[in-house]
Design a protein around this motif. Structure first.
Motif, PDB file in Angstrom:
ATOM      1  N   PHE A  25       0.802  -1.150   0.010  1.00 60.26           N
ATOM      2  CA  PHE A  25       0.110   0.075   0.005  1.00 60.26           C
ATOM      3  C   PHE A  25       1.045   1.292  -0.003  1.00 60.26           C
ATOM      4  CE2 PHE A  25      -3.816  -2.562   2.257  1.00 60.26           C
ATOM      5  CZ  PHE A  25      -4.325  -2.614   0.878  1.00 60.26           C
ATOM      6  N   ARG A  26       1.896   1.115   0.892  1.00 68.52           N
ATOM      7  CA  ARG A  26       2.896   2.528   0.751  1.00 68.52           C
ATOM      8  C   ARG A  26       3.318   2.698  -0.518  1.00 68.52           C
ATOM      9  NH1 ARG A  26       5.275  -0.096   5.914  1.00 68.52           N
ATOM     10  NH2 ARG A  26       4.385   0.763   7.505  1.00 68.52           N
ATOM     11  N   ARG A  27       3.710   1.912  -1.453  1.00 67.47           N
ATOM     12  CA  ARG A  27       4.134   2.223  -2.774  1.00 67.47           C
ATOM     13  C   ARG A  27       3.025   2.512  -3.905  1.00 67.47           C
ATOM     14  NH1 ARG A  27       9.527  -0.157  -2.808  1.00 67.47           N
ATOM     15  NH2 ARG A  27       9.760  -1.411  -0.775  1.00 67.47           N
ATOM     16  N   LEU A  28       1.837   2.375  -3.533  1.00 71.43           N
ATOM     17  CA  LEU A  28       0.829   2.703  -4.783  1.00 71.43           C
ATOM     18  C   LEU A  28       0.392   4.182  -4.591  1.00 71.43           C
ATOM     19  CD1 LEU A  28      -1.762  -0.266  -3.901  1.00 71.43           C
ATOM     20  CD2 LEU A  28       0.055   0.114  -5.722  1.00 71.43           C
ATOM     21  N   PRO A  29      -0.162   4.727  -5.437  1.00 73.58           N
ATOM     22  CA  PRO A  29      -0.419   6.028  -5.643  1.00 73.58           C
ATOM     23  C   PRO A  29      -1.782   6.373  -4.732  1.00 73.58           C
ATOM     24  CG  PRO A  29      -0.839   4.948  -7.921  1.00 73.58           C
ATOM     25  CD  PRO A  29       0.065   4.132  -7.015  1.00 73.58           C
ATOM     26  N   ALA A  30      -1.997   7.581  -4.739  1.00 75.75           N
ATOM     27  CA  ALA A  30      -3.379   7.885  -3.745  1.00 75.75           C
ATOM     28  C   ALA A  30      -4.656   7.306  -4.464  1.00 75.75           C
ATOM     29  CB  ALA A  30      -3.200   9.344  -3.392  1.00 75.75           C
ATOM     30  N   CYS A  36      -8.883   0.989  -3.316  1.00 73.72           N
ATOM     31  CA  CYS A  36      -8.700  -0.098  -2.374  1.00 73.72           C
ATOM     32  C   CYS A  36      -9.359  -0.320  -1.283  1.00 73.72           C
ATOM     33  CB  CYS A  36      -7.113  -0.262  -2.099  1.00 73.72           C
ATOM     34  SG  CYS A  36      -6.063  -0.530  -3.634  1.00 73.72           S
ATOM     35  N   ARG A  37      -9.757   1.070  -0.878  1.00 69.42           N
ATOM     36  CA  ARG A  37     -10.633   1.166   0.609  1.00 69.42           C
ATOM     37  C   ARG A  37     -11.801   0.629   0.548  1.00 69.42           C
ATOM     38  NH1 ARG A  37     -10.734   7.536   2.286  1.00 69.42           N
ATOM     39  NH2 ARG A  37     -11.650   7.407   0.127  1.00 69.42           N
ATOM     40  N   LEU A  38     -12.311   0.414  -0.836  1.00 73.03           N
ATOM     41  CA  LEU A  38     -13.546  -0.292  -0.983  1.00 73.03           C
ATOM     42  C   LEU A  38     -13.681  -1.834  -0.965  1.00 73.03           C
ATOM     43  CD1 LEU A  38     -14.950   2.353  -3.570  1.00 73.03           C
ATOM     44  CD2 LEU A  38     -15.372   2.481  -0.915  1.00 73.03           C
ATOM     45  N   VAL A  39     -12.332  -2.453  -1.251  1.00 78.02           N
ATOM     46  CA  VAL A  39     -12.587  -3.652  -1.342  1.00 78.02           C
ATOM     47  C   VAL A  39     -12.923  -4.781  -0.046  1.00 78.02           C
ATOM     48  CG1 VAL A  39     -10.883  -5.696  -1.695  1.00 78.02           C
ATOM     49  CG2 VAL A  39     -10.402  -3.760  -2.774  1.00 78.02           C
ATOM     50  N   CYS A  40     -12.619  -4.287   1.070  1.00 80.52           N
ATOM     51  CA  CYS A  40     -12.924  -4.804   2.317  1.00 80.52           C
ATOM     52  C   CYS A  40     -12.614  -4.331   3.519  1.00 80.52           C
ATOM     53  CB  CYS A  40     -12.298  -6.428   2.368  1.00 80.52           C
ATOM     54  SG  CYS A  40     -10.405  -6.256   2.682  1.00 80.52           S
ATOM     55  N   LYS A  41     -13.444  -4.602   4.650  1.00 77.15           N
ATOM     56  CA  LYS A  41     -13.209  -3.909   5.964  1.00 77.15           C
ATOM     57  C   LYS A  41     -11.811  -3.870   6.366  1.00 77.15           C
ATOM     58  CE  LYS A  41     -17.847  -4.576   7.704  1.00 77.15           C
ATOM     59  NZ  LYS A  41     -18.562  -5.184   8.869  1.00 77.15           N
ATOM     60  N   SER A  42     -11.048  -4.857   6.186  1.00 82.74           N
ATOM     61  CA  SER A  42      -9.634  -4.690   6.716  1.00 82.74           C
ATOM     62  C   SER A  42      -8.613  -3.955   5.952  1.00 82.74           C
ATOM     63  CB  SER A  42      -9.073  -6.433   6.639  1.00 82.74           C
ATOM     64  OG  SER A  42      -9.022  -6.726   5.177  1.00 82.74           O
ATOM     65  N   ILE A 354      -0.774  17.852  -3.480  1.00 82.81           N
ATOM     66  CA  ILE A 354      -0.273  16.556  -3.372  1.00 82.81           C
ATOM     67  C   ILE A 354      -1.455  15.692  -3.199  1.00 82.81           C
ATOM     68  CG2 ILE A 354       1.005  14.799  -1.701  1.00 82.81           C
ATOM     69  CD1 ILE A 354       2.780  17.042  -0.671  1.00 82.81           C
ATOM     70  N   GLU A 355      -1.302  14.532  -4.136  1.00 86.19           N
ATOM     71  CA  GLU A 355      -2.585  13.763  -4.045  1.00 86.19           C
ATOM     72  C   GLU A 355      -2.524  12.928  -2.898  1.00 86.19           C
ATOM     73  OE1 GLU A 355      -2.133  11.832  -7.936  1.00 86.19           O
ATOM     74  OE2 GLU A 355      -3.739  12.954  -8.789  1.00 86.19           O
ATOM     75  N   SER A 356      -3.447  12.721  -2.061  1.00 88.20           N
ATOM     76  CA  SER A 356      -3.544  12.163  -0.999  1.00 88.20           C
ATOM     77  C   SER A 356      -4.974  11.458  -0.503  1.00 88.20           C
ATOM     78  CB  SER A 356      -3.510  12.877   0.337  1.00 88.20           C
ATOM     79  OG  SER A 356      -4.556  13.775   0.377  1.00 88.20           O
ATOM     80  N   ILE A 357      -5.028  10.353   0.485  1.00 89.96           N
ATOM     81  CA  ILE A 357      -6.124   9.735   0.879  1.00 89.96           C
ATOM     82  C   ILE A 357      -6.629  10.329   2.221  1.00 89.96           C
ATOM     83  CG2 ILE A 357      -5.654   7.869  -0.754  1.00 89.96           C
ATOM     84  CD1 ILE A 357      -4.641   6.487   2.177  1.00 89.96           C
ATOM     85  N   VAL A 358      -6.435  11.676   2.594  1.00 88.31           N
ATOM     86  CA  VAL A 358      -6.893  12.092   3.711  1.00 88.31           C
ATOM     87  C   VAL A 358      -8.546  12.163   3.695  1.00 88.31           C
ATOM     88  CG1 VAL A 358      -7.001  14.040   5.208  1.00 88.31           C
ATOM     89  CG2 VAL A 358      -4.952  13.550   4.078  1.00 88.31           C
TER      90      VAL A 358
END
Length: 370
Positions: A25-30, A36-42, A354-358
């Motif tokens: 995940f750290r290496r993927l772009p925002a 990816c947040r929509l895939v599963c709860k974990s 900066i593209e982010s997932i905040v």
């Protein structure tokens, strides 16, 4: 009993898989993480963890964002330019009755938007999430050009809170006081934090947890830089650095993660105007270092324009003149501004981004506060 032993034996392997997944995940772009947040709860749990979000943000690549309103199709467009010449386009649809939207500023991948009604919205164009703030206490005269009624989105590194600061005139028209209120993202109300003497000459800038703005008195040389610490929410004052002349215009900006003072010298009918960039180089808020010096282009006879936005991106200085002209300076190879973007058919504003997932969901902030 055997079942518990089996689960205990599987625990190290599960933790190893989680660590490996986090490293991926750290290496993927925002933008990929937002999906990816929509895939599963974990996965959602990992990707909404505040520590992971800000660690990923610290690795992000700073880009240049051009924001414009297309009045024909009644939409707002945000174009993000990367160092590799790739471009991302975001379209922000809005109701037909809505008025023109503009960007107050950008912070950690979030845009602080406003309109002429005084409404304020925080938007993450990468994830598509937004948060409409309650109406501020004072809304009249809100404008992207106003220096006495403006908003600024900032981030406090210690508390990891995003805060929107709003400066507006005092109760009396002839009052020299400017009042300030703050909205902490994740709460419900604006809070009054005080007032100061003197009218801002320009819109403020956020640098490393502090909002800075120029306050002008009778002469430019007697102006001062007011500072609002977003952690303590207390004001402080800095005097302008000693200088032989301050010409006719000063403003503040953020370059290379530091506060900078822009000084434009020259007269209208004389030699080309020049701009000096002085950088605050010490924590004592007194040491300024001359960093850049260059001439501003002569756009039309007998008329010069001071920079609207001055940004640092990809090792270059980007200067916006007027509302449709973007110039660029490469300090390593040139001392002159060159046209970086052809003149567009509609006005735009420039911002670092900066593209982010905040995230801007309320349950995230509740988890963070608890």
């Amino acid at each position: 009993m055997e079942h518990k032993r089996a689960r205990a034996a599987e625990e190290p392997a599960r933790m190893m898989c989680d660590d490996a997944l986090t490293e991926v995940f750290r290496r993927l772009p925002a933008r990929a993480l937002a999906a990816c947040r929509l895939v599963c709860k974990s996965w959602m749990s990992v990707l909404t963890d505040p520590h992971f979000i800000h660690e990923h943000l610290s690795r992000g690549q700073q880009k240049l964002l051009l924001f414009a309103n297309d009045r024909v199709t009644d939409r707002s467009l945000a174009m993000v330019l990367a160092d590799d010449d790739s471009r991302s386009m975001y379209q922000l649809s809005r109701p037909a009755a809505s008025r023109t939207v503009f960007v107050h500023n950008s912070c950690n991948g979030l845009l602080c938007l406003g309109d002429s009604t005084g409404a304020v919205e925080v938007l993450n164009p990468t994830t598509g999430e937004s948060l409409m703030l309650p109406m501020p206490m004072y809304t009249a005269g809100s404008s992207q050009f106003s220096s006495c009624n403006w908003h600024c989105l900032g981030f406090c590194p210690k508390t990891r809170e995003h805060k929107v600061v709003h400066f507006y005139p005092g109760a009396h028209i002839d009052s020299c006081k400017v009042r300030c209120e703050i909205y902490t993202v994740g709460t419900d109300v604006w809070r009054q934090v005080g007032s100061f003497h003197g009218s801002p000459t320009d819109r403020g800038v956020h640098v490393n947890g502090t909002v800075y703005y120029l306050t002008k008195f009778r002469y430019i040389a007697s102006s001062r830089i007011n500072c609002l610490n977003l952690e303590s929410e207390k004001f402080d004052v800095m005097m302008l650095p000693p200088r032989k002349s301050y010409g006719g215009h000063c403003s503040l900006t953020e370059l290379e993660g530091r506060l900078c003072l822009l000084v434009v010298d020259g007269v209208l009918e004389g030699p080309p105007r020049t701009m000096d960039i002085l950088m605050l180089s010490g924590d004592d808020k007194q040491s300024w270092t001359p960093r850049y010096h260059f001439s501003l282009p002569w756009l039309m006879p007998y008329c010069y324009f001071t920079p609207k936005h001055t940004l640092f991106h990809d090792g270059k200085i980007w200067v916006q003149l007027l509302a449709r002209n973007l110039y660029c300076l490469d300090p390593s190879s040139s001392s002159e501004l060159t046209i970086a973007w052809p003149e567009l058919d509609f006005p735009f504003s420039t911002h670092t981004f900066i593209e982010s997932i905040v995230p801007l969901r309320k349950d995230y902030f509740i988890k963070q506060i608890q």
